[in-house]
Enzyme design. Structure first.
Site, mmCIF file in Angstrom:
data_model
loop_
_atom_site.group_PDB
_atom_site.id
_atom_site.type_symbol
_atom_site.label_atom_id
_atom_site.label_comp_id
_atom_site.label_asym_id
_atom_site.label_seq_id
_atom_site.Cartn_x
_atom_site.Cartn_y
_atom_site.Cartn_z
ATOM 1 N N GLY A 1 7.647 18.841 1.877
ATOM 2 C CA GLY A 1 7.810 18.088 0.642
ATOM 3 C C GLY A 1 8.369 16.698 0.889
ATOM 4 O O GLY A 1 8.606 16.292 2.029
ATOM 5 N N GLY B 1 0.809 -1.221 0.000
ATOM 6 C CA GLY B 1 0.000 0.000 0.000
ATOM 7 C C GLY B 1 0.834 1.259 0.000
ATOM 8 O O GLY B 1 0.363 2.324 -0.386
ATOM 9 N N GLY B 2 2.087 1.143 0.454
ATOM 10 C CA GLY B 2 3.003 2.283 0.423
ATOM 11 C C GLY B 2 2.558 3.446 1.297
ATOM 12 O O GLY B 2 1.694 3.322 2.168
ATOM 13 N N THR B 3 3.168 4.599 1.034
ATOM 14 C CA THR B 3 2.842 5.809 1.788
ATOM 15 C C THR B 3 1.365 6.148 1.657
ATOM 16 O O THR B 3 0.690 6.469 2.632
ATOM 17 C CB THR B 3 3.693 6.989 1.275
ATOM 18 N N LYS C 1 -7.761 10.924 4.538
ATOM 19 C CA LYS C 1 -9.149 11.076 4.096
ATOM 20 C C LYS C 1 -10.112 10.488 5.120
ATOM 21 O O LYS C 1 -11.213 11.004 5.321
ATOM 22 C CB LYS C 1 -9.353 10.413 2.736
ATOM 23 N N HIS D 1 -30.179 18.891 -13.570
ATOM 24 C CA HIS D 1 -30.561 19.926 -12.602
ATOM 25 C C HIS D 1 -31.475 19.298 -11.544
ATOM 26 O O HIS D 1 -32.358 18.521 -11.882
ATOM 27 C CB HIS D 1 -31.310 21.062 -13.302
ATOM 28 N N VAL E 1 -0.425 20.605 0.436
ATOM 29 C CA VAL E 1 -1.566 19.697 0.626
ATOM 30 C C VAL E 1 -1.553 19.064 2.016
ATOM 31 O O VAL E 1 -2.559 19.103 2.741
ATOM 32 C CB VAL E 1 -1.567 18.589 -0.448
ATOM 33 N N GLY F 1 4.928 24.457 6.312
ATOM 34 C CA GLY F 1 4.553 24.057 4.966
ATOM 35 C C GLY F 1 3.048 24.129 4.784
ATOM 36 O O GLY F 1 2.289 23.439 5.475
#
Length: 463
Positions: A264, A35-37, A47, A435, A180, A177
């Protein structure tokens, strides 16, 4: 054909699954869990946390929707973190299940290149194993950058790796920083009551996006009582007792329980064998050709190792293309329409060019914009901050878009498709949008490019 993949993140595990689907004998070497980072300490856990804080905000705003909730509404930090861990574990188990069903050999250990066909794997117990392969995909991922001025200890001065494993809600945090990671973590912690200060060297949050986009987020952060200091750097940082004390470039000091360094990431290539093997690099990143192959025939590199955006979906696409090329095809990645997503409140999403890029290139362009406030659906759901902005070139082709507002990251797909396929404003704007929906705003913004938006007031002519 034997293919070995070093790294089980969104680039590596997708590459492995694709290779197995194409009939290759596949081995994945991963030091930690697959799954990594992204899955373990990045995209997914953040999330999950933001979903909890969003639920909390919705409950607190329930009265505005005619819903009365008796009693105190409180966040349970431990329960929030446990939910996050449960989601992550479920998704990891899902990848491991797919590996098993596809016949992929997962080797747990640290992989180091010995030559173009052999990888030395050091297991946790110190034992070693040699993996032989016809082709190798390097998908080692990245690690947080921590400038030397920060006394990083993983306990008081931390990175995104550690912040997602906190056992207790911090009283205060200094985030260095305003990209994101800084924005997402900062807003999550603040929603639960943490005092948050964000310091960003550039003149705005989200430095790579347009100023009007960042301004919307900064306005929300002001409402959230997040202290944002832009255009200011950190000159010095030290741990005093159990707190972080940072001296800023304006001479002022900021003290907090934790210091989160979010400036970063860099390729994870320490002791990888890449340099010893003579794989060409530039500024710490591996050089590849358009087929994602290095200068060593049969060795490919993808994701955060190469000079492309450090994004999970980019790595996954590169993994698929690298494998196809390793198995005899000649594919390339189209980087024209890479989605950029920030899951704050409001969400921020963008694709293609920005206005400041086009201005720097002296490129002629046209803008269409529509505010969520004017949409019936946005008013109905009570989330109407932000706008949709579309950029078109002189030939009417859609070359960029930015969305700030509710469900921006999901709405972006239509515009990503348009940029990828080179569609025009007229083509996409001619599509009937349902709509009431939030996606109507895209249609309105497209119409606005040519001054044909019926739900917008006439633009005043410039004197």
């Amino acid at each position: 054909m034997k293919i070995a993949v070093i790294g089980g993140g969104p680039g590596g595990y997708v590459a492995a699954l694709k290779a197995a689907m194409l009939g290759a004998d596949v081995t994945v070497i991963e030091k930690r869990r697959v799954g990594g980072t992204c899955l373990n300490v990045g995209c997914i856990p953040t999330k999950a946390l933001l979903a909890s804080s969003s639920m909390l905000m919705n409950i607190k705003e329930a009265k505005d929707f005619g819903i009365n909730i008796d009693g105190e509404v409180k966040a349970d930090f431990s329960a929030i973190m446990n939910r996050k861990d449960k989601i992550v574990n479920q998704l990891i188990t899902g990848i491991e299940f797919l590996f098993e069903k596809r016949g992929i050999n997962l080797v747990n250990g640290f992989g180091k290149l010995l030559d173009k066909n052999n990888i030395e794997v050091t297991k946790e117990d110190g034992t070693k194993e040699i993996i032989n392969a016809d082709k190798i995909i390097l998908a080692n991922g990245s690690v947080p950058i921590v400038p030397p001025m920060f006394p990083y200890d993983g306990e008081v001065v931390i990175t995104s790796d550690e912040v997602l494993g906190l056992k207790e809600l911090p009283e205060s945090v200094l985030i260095v920083g305003g990209g994101v990671i800084g924005c997402e973590i900062g807003q999550f912690l603040r929603s639960l009551g943490t005092e948050v200060t964000i310091v960003e060297m550039n003149e705005q949050l989200l430095p790579f996006e347009d100023k009007d986009v960042a301004k919307q987020l900064q306005r929300q952060f002001k409402k959230d009582k997040i202290k944002v200091l832009t255009g200011i750097g950190v000159q010095a940082c030290e741990v005093v007792g159990n707190a972080v004390v940072a001296t800023l470039s304006n001479g002022k000091q900021v003290k907090a329980q934790y210091g989160l360094v979010a400036v970063g990431r860099k390729p994870n290539l320490s002791n990888s064998g890449v340099e010893e093997l003579g794989i060409e690099m530039e500024r710490g990143k591996i050089i590849v050709n358009e087929n994602l192959e290095t200068n060593i025939e049969g060795i490919y590199a993808i994701g955060d190792l190469i000079n492309t955006p450090f994004l999970a979906h980019v790595a996954s696409k590169e993994g698929i293309v690298a494998v196809e090329n390793a198995l005899g095809k000649s594919k390339t990645v189209n980087y024209t329409a890479i989605p950029r997503c920030v899951y704050t409140e409001p969400e921020v999403a963008a694709v293609g060019k920005t206005e400041k890029e086009l201005q720097a290139q002296a490129q002629e362009y046209h803008v269409g914009q529509f505010d969520f406030r004017a949409l019936g659906k946005a008013q109905a759901i009570g989330h109407f901050q932000g706008f949709i902005k579309i950029l078109a070139d002189k030939n009417d082709k859609i070359i960029g878009a930015s969305i700030v507002g509710p469900h921006a990251t999901d709405l972006l797909t239509e515009l990503s498709l348009a940029v990828h396929l080179g569609l025009t404003v007229e083509q996409v704007g001619d599509v009937i949008h349902a709509h009431p929906t939030l996606s109507e705003g895209i249609m309105e913004a497209l119409h606005d490019v040519h001054g044909e938006c019926v739900h917008a007031a006439p633009k005043l002519a410039k004197a």
